[in-house]
Design a protein around this motif. Structure first.
Motif, short mmCIF file in Angstrom:
data_model
loop_
_atom_site.label_atom_id
_atom_site.label_comp_id
_atom_site.label_asym_id
_atom_site.label_seq_id
_atom_site.Cartn_x
_atom_site.Cartn_y
_atom_site.Cartn_z
N PRO A 47 0.77 -1.04 -0.21
CA PRO A 47 -0.33 0.38 0.00
C PRO A 47 0.68 0.83 -0.03
N PHE A 48 1.91 1.06 0.70
CA PHE A 48 2.78 2.84 1.23
C PHE A 48 3.85 2.61 -0.21
N LEU A 49 3.77 1.83 -1.54
CA LEU A 49 4.36 2.03 -2.13
C LEU A 49 4.63 3.17 -3.45
N PHE A 50 3.69 3.36 -3.55
CA PHE A 50 3.34 4.81 -4.48
C PHE A 50 3.73 5.62 -3.42
N ILE A 51 3.90 5.84 -2.01
CA ILE A 51 4.60 7.31 -1.43
C ILE A 51 5.84 6.99 -1.31
N GLY A 52 6.64 6.23 -1.38
CA GLY A 52 7.79 6.02 -1.46
C GLY A 52 8.39 6.48 -2.90
N ALA A 53 7.47 5.75 -3.38
CA ALA A 53 8.44 6.86 -5.02
C ALA A 53 7.51 7.91 -4.86
N ALA A 54 6.72 8.12 -4.21
CA ALA A 54 6.55 10.01 -5.15
C ALA A 54 8.04 10.84 -3.81
N ILE A 55 8.45 10.22 -3.21
CA ILE A 55 9.34 11.05 -2.13
C ILE A 55 10.62 10.46 -3.38
N VAL A 56 10.63 10.45 -4.50
CA VAL A 56 12.03 9.29 -4.83
C VAL A 56 11.60 10.95 -5.59
N GLY A 57 10.93 10.47 -6.54
CA GLY A 57 10.31 11.18 -7.36
C GLY A 57 11.02 12.96 -7.49
N PHE A 58 10.04 13.49 -5.89
CA PHE A 58 10.22 14.49 -6.39
C PHE A 58 11.93 15.08 -5.55
N VAL A 59 12.72 13.95 -5.13
CA VAL A 59 14.09 14.20 -4.82
C VAL A 59 14.69 13.72 -6.12
N LEU A 60 14.29 13.27 -7.30
CA LEU A 60 14.71 13.06 -8.37
C LEU A 60 14.59 14.35 -8.92
N ALA A 61 13.90 14.93 -9.59
CA ALA A 61 12.71 16.64 -9.57
C ALA A 61 13.57 17.20 -9.18
N LEU A 62 13.95 17.51 -7.88
CA LEU A 62 15.06 19.04 -7.31
C LEU A 62 16.18 18.15 -8.48
N VAL A 63 16.66 17.34 -8.55
CA VAL A 63 18.07 17.00 -9.41
C VAL A 63 18.45 17.39 -10.03
N ASN A 64 16.66 17.01 -11.22
CA ASN A 64 16.67 17.41 -12.46
C ASN A 64 16.86 19.05 -12.68
N ILE A 65 16.30 19.58 -11.47
CA ILE A 65 15.56 21.18 -12.75
C ILE A 65 16.84 21.66 -12.18
N PHE A 66 17.29 21.68 -10.84
CA PHE A 66 19.01 22.40 -10.54
C PHE A 66 20.78 21.74 -10.88
N LYS A 67 20.18 20.30 -11.64
CA LYS A 67 21.78 20.00 -12.65
C LYS A 67 21.76 21.24 -13.61
N ARG A 68 23.05 20.83 -14.17
CA ARG A 68 23.10 22.40 -15.18
C ARG A 68 23.16 21.48 -15.80
N GLU A 69 22.91 20.12 -16.86
CA GLU A 69 23.02 20.04 -17.82
C GLU A 69 22.02 18.60 -17.57
N PRO A 70 21.40 18.20 -18.42
CA PRO A 70 20.43 17.13 -18.68
C PRO A 70 21.00 15.71 -18.48
N SER A 71 20.64 14.90 -18.07
CA SER A 71 21.08 13.37 -17.23
C SER A 71 19.47 12.44 -17.84
N PRO A 72 19.85 11.56 -18.99
CA PRO A 72 18.74 11.55 -19.04
C PRO A 72 18.70 10.13 -18.32
N ALA A 73 19.44 9.21 -17.35
CA ALA A 73 19.00 8.33 -16.87
C ALA A 73 18.55 8.60 -15.49
N LEU A 74 18.86 10.41 -14.98
CA LEU A 74 18.20 9.93 -13.95
C LEU A 74 16.42 10.72 -14.72
N ILE A 75 16.33 11.39 -15.61
CA ILE A 75 15.27 12.02 -16.74
C ILE A 75 14.14 10.48 -16.44
#
Length: 251
Positions: free
Chosen positions: A61-89
């Motif tokens: 039941p709580f898998l999607f909550i953990g995924a939301a946290i991971v997605g939020f962190v990856l979103a911040l990393v991708n936003i502030f990363k100077r160059e795009p990373s296909p793997a992170l996206i």
């Protein structure tokens, strides 16, 4: 047998200072078609993750909550990363897909048919915005972007306050102020939902504008991933806002 002449020190130095041959991949420019292909790839990963989140909700039941946290962190990393990373996206697409699948399954159990309505609503907003942008009816402007940013900050502040009131028990309504407050008999959440959809539509205009100008200015091909990431973030936000808007309306 002829002998091979030995180069002098000056000749070796001249050859050493010659520029290297350009890398064809690095020199390739960004294109609209290329961005579309990359976008399809990212949304394919998103849909795969959504299927996993939908199926696994009753089991984990709580898998999607953990995924939301991971997605939020990856979103911040991708936003502030100077160059795009296909793997992170792609990682962001997968994590957000699991989150969307889980929360969609949860809403569907409470409001049958709501996911179909939200998906159709999202497609309608994206389609209309794309047609208007392609026809030149709507364009990004400095003034509109400033208004958009101010409205976004205001909406974010309200959302944080609303969550805080719900967490600390000040508001006992399931949606907080969104349904606890009415204006002329209309729940505040309905009005804010319409505003959020309009903000999402203009955010799409900014994404399309970036892709168009990037292709026109022939910026490096790698920024196709940046364009695809921007569209994906906006579409996910639009879907969630429409999902919540319909849920409040169906109460």
């Amino acid at each position: 047998m002829p002998t091979i002449p030995t180069p002098t020190a000056e000749q070796l130095q001249t050859q050493f200072e010659l520029p290297s041959a350009p890398d064809p991949a690095a020199a390739a420019p960004m294109t609209v078609d290329g961005t579309v292909r990359v976008s399809f790839a990212t949304f394919g990963v998103l849909l795969l993750g959504a299927a996993i989140g939908w199926v696994t909700l009753p089991i984990v039941p709580f898998l999607f909550i953990g995924a939301a946290i991971v997605g939020f962190v990856l979103a911040l990393v991708n936003i502030f990363k100077r160059e795009p990373s296909p793997a992170l996206i792609l990682g962001y697409a997968g994590a957000q897909g699991i989150f969307l699948g889980g929360i969609s399954s949860l809403f569907e159990s409470m409001y049958p048919g709501i996911v179909t309505q939200a998906v159709l609503g999202t497609f309608a907003v994206v389609g209309v915005t794309l047609v208007l942008f392609a026809s030149g009816k709507i364009r990004a402007s400095a003034r509109a972007t400033k208004i958009f940013l101010v409205a976004m900050v205001g909406y974010l502040v309200f959302s944080l306050i609303n969550v805080g009131l719900m967490v600390f028990g000040v508001s006992t309504d399931p949606w907080g102020l969104r349904t606890g407050v009415e204006i002329f008999g209309i729940p505040l959440g309905i009005l804010l939902g319409v505003l959020a959809v309009l903000l999402g539509a203009y955010s799409l205009v900014l994404d399309f504008d970036f892709i168009q100008k990037g292709a026109q200015n022939r910026i490096p091909k790698k920024y196709q991933w940046t364009g695809a990431f921007g569209i994906m973030v906006t579409v996910i936000w639009l879907y969630l806002e429409i999902l919540r808007l319909i849920a409040i309306a169906r109460r």
